[in-house]
Design a protein around this motif. Structure first.
Motif: not given
Length: 167
Positions: A66-74, A82-92
């Motif tokens: 979904h998104r790729v970015s440089y992160e100043a706070r890592l 770096g860091l890889h994350t997965t965000t899950s949410r219910v949609q319908g």
């Protein structure tokens, strides 16, 4: 005694060689000779394009990013690659997952080989969540010489800390 926090899992003989390079003041010269260039991927958009090109080449069937970015706070010590994350949410009635890759902003000014290695590392986590043999085989298949680049990046981080007086 000098702390080699980025290299702590390497054999004592290798650490002795690194200490010798540091004590003789040759670590920076060694790295600059091996990696003289800096990459030009400075924006999140350029980083996203770079990551997607590698994903398309090596991991076509992996989940979308979904998104790729440089992160100043890592925190570089805990998330040096770096860091890889997965965000899950219910949609319908469905569960939607979004995958993000964040790279520490300090990697905007590194040799292109190091950025490539970091991106390969984070992309490999799309298939293998743990740092196991399959994970490192995948990294090496996407980037031959991966292990040497990872070691050299750790040397670079050590050198960077030495220059900034953080050891």
């Amino acid at each position: 005694m000098l702390s080699l926090k980025y290299l702590s899992s390497y054999p004592p003989e290798l650490l002795a060689q690194v200490r010798q390079l540091i004590d003789s003041g040759r670590l920076g010269t060694h790295l600059e000779t091996r990696y003289p260039e800096r990459h030009d991927i400075q924006t999140d958009r350029a980083l996203y394009d770079f990551v997607m090109e590698l994903k398309q080449r090596h991991l076509r069937t992996a989940p979308p990013i979904h998104r790729v970015s440089y992160e100043a706070r890592l925190d570089v010590v805990r998330n040096a690659l770096g860091l890889h994350t997965t965000t899950s949410r219910v949609q319908g009635g469905k569960l939607k997952a979004k995958k993000d890759i964040r790279i520490a902003a300090l990697f905007k000014d590194v040799p292109p080989e190091f950025l490539h290695m970091i991106v390969v590392h984070e992309l490999a986590h799309l298939r293998e969540s743990d740092h196991n043999k399959a994970f490192y085989r995948l990294c090496d298949s996407m980037l031959p010489g991966y292990h040497q680049l990872e070691f050299d990046l750790r040397l670079y981080l050590t050198w960077r800390d030495l220059r900034q007086g953080k050891t």
